[in-house]
Motif scaffolding. Sequence first.
Motif, PDB file in Angstrom:
ATOM      1  N   GLU A 126       0.830  -1.206   0.000  1.00 55.56           N
ATOM      2  CA  GLU A 126       0.000   0.000   0.000  1.00 55.56           C
ATOM      3  C   GLU A 126       0.863   1.255   0.000  1.00 55.56           C
ATOM      4  N   ALA A 127       1.956   1.225   0.740  1.00 54.36           N
ATOM      5  CA  ALA A 127       2.827   2.394   0.816  1.00 54.36           C
ATOM      6  C   ALA A 127       3.430   2.707  -0.550  1.00 54.36           C
ATOM      7  N   VAL A 128       3.919   1.690  -1.247  1.00 57.06           N
ATOM      8  CA  VAL A 128       4.506   1.896  -2.574  1.00 57.06           C
ATOM      9  C   VAL A 128       3.438   2.363  -3.554  1.00 57.06           C
ATOM     10  N   HIS A 152       8.702  -4.835  -4.908  1.00 62.43           N
ATOM     11  CA  HIS A 152       8.169  -3.670  -4.198  1.00 62.43           C
ATOM     12  C   HIS A 152       6.703  -3.880  -3.787  1.00 62.43           C
ATOM     13  N   GLY A 153       6.258  -5.134  -3.743  1.00 65.56           N
ATOM     14  CA  GLY A 153       4.896  -5.405  -3.343  1.00 65.56           C
ATOM     15  C   GLY A 153       4.055  -5.919  -4.495  1.00 65.56           C
ATOM     16  N   ILE A 158       4.734  -2.212 -10.373  1.00 67.13           N
ATOM     17  CA  ILE A 158       6.012  -2.552  -9.753  1.00 67.13           C
ATOM     18  C   ILE A 158       6.259  -4.066  -9.703  1.00 67.13           C
ATOM     19  N   GLU A 159       5.311  -4.853 -10.206  1.00 65.03           N
ATOM     20  CA  GLU A 159       5.560  -6.282 -10.407  1.00 65.03           C
ATOM     21  C   GLU A 159       6.230  -6.564 -11.751  1.00 65.03           C
ATOM     22  N   VAL A 160       6.283  -5.569 -12.622  1.00 66.92           N
ATOM     23  CA  VAL A 160       6.885  -5.764 -13.934  1.00 66.92           C
ATOM     24  C   VAL A 160       8.356  -6.167 -13.777  1.00 66.92           C
ATOM     25  N   SER A 161       8.757  -7.196 -14.519  1.00 63.62           N
ATOM     26  CA  SER A 161      10.132  -7.711 -14.497  1.00 63.62           C
ATOM     27  C   SER A 161      10.599  -8.069 -13.087  1.00 63.62           C
ATOM     28  N   LEU A 162       9.675  -8.596 -12.304  1.00 64.56           N
ATOM     29  CA  LEU A 162      10.045  -9.108 -10.988  1.00 64.56           C
ATOM     30  C   LEU A 162      10.855 -10.391 -11.111  1.00 64.56           C
TER      31      LEU A 162
END
Length: 451
Positions: A126-128, A152-153, A158-162
Amino acid sequence: MRHSENCAETASGNRSEAAFLRERKVVPGGSMRAASWFQPHPPYAAKGEGCWVIDVDGRRLLDCANNFFSLIHGHAFEPVLEAVRGAMSKGTAFGMPTESEILLAEALAERSPRLEQTRFCNSGTEAVLAAIKGARGLTGREKIAKFEGCYHGAYDWIEVSLDPTPANWNDEAGNPASVRCNAGTPDSVLRETVVLPYDDPQRCADILLREGPSLAAVIVDPHASRAGAVPMSRETAAVVQQACRKHGIVLIADEVISFRLSFEGASPLFGLEPDLVTTAKIIGGGLPIGAVSGSRDRMSVFDHSAGKPIVSMGGTFSANPLSMAAGLASLTHYSRAAVERLNTLGDRLRQRVRAGFASSGAEASITGMGSLFRLHVGRHEVTGYRSAYANADTAKLIRRVQLAMLDENILLTPNCSGALSTPMTETEVDLIADKLVGVVSKGIGENSAPG
């Protein structure tokens, strides 16, 4: 139908196995988190005591997972329990602010001027999410940049290229590609997310020069566990900082895990001056929490006092008094002296493991910083996500090391990373190091699977 409090034993007498068999009937996969599940089933926790967790079968496990690095003071830390009991006796949540949120926000601000103002939420994810929305609101731009392999959660962008693989991690120009992590991620998300190399400052600079004017934010964890638990180089950090200043990009420091590395947090260790900082885990004392912090000017994007804010940020349980009380107790006892002591123990652990690997000839290494560490298999140097990438055979070895360590009553995360907690002493640290060296040297040094 009334259910018994505890799960019955299986024929083998294993209560964790019985719990798993029961849970998988009502929970997909038989566990609430993929990260804490492994074959044939995880041990189920019954209670915790300091740096130890006791499972339902009565085994005492030295806990290096610490609920994925959130329990800086270990389990059942009395100052946290006392604070939560006091808060709970007054009520668990209100549709009103409480003084407890002021105290925790002040405690963060006292640790660093970069944390001048704070808004709380309930998780690092949630913060990110809120920080990225805030960056878009501040800049009027849509695209963001993140580093390859960094977690990053659970949020589409921010899941891209995890977790890209060698088969798909480059685009046609040889730069890190934007790769979907989960089925169903829209193509538009991939187009709006720029991926940066963790350990190639020049290529990082080239990408940011090209994409900079269109970016709302660059999000960076300077000690990313998923990218190998390798400290980001000063060169790469400087490239990011300079690009953000040049192009008016909001720099977001994700310190959800790495905040523990110093009293002021991780960013100062790398020369970073972020606009927004996201924290969670240790600032909640073991209860759900997340936070976005920054200067008054940057945090004004969330200011609702004059009417509709530029970006809304809130939640039913945000800044609940139990998390606020637990977090304040946790931070109060994570003093400069406590940080330094724990970091010294982390140095001792890594030095002892490296010496043991060198002596035994084990083809393995350990990375990390402060109180964080991670095991890698192979003789190559680990500098970022790609060099830390584990193929199928390597991943199998890592999992077997984890299971072998569990047989030694030491709990690591599935990728064999871990964190120290303040109840630990040199005795526990030496035990972790010696067991890890023994397990790895036996299983890898002889080119056979451990356990």
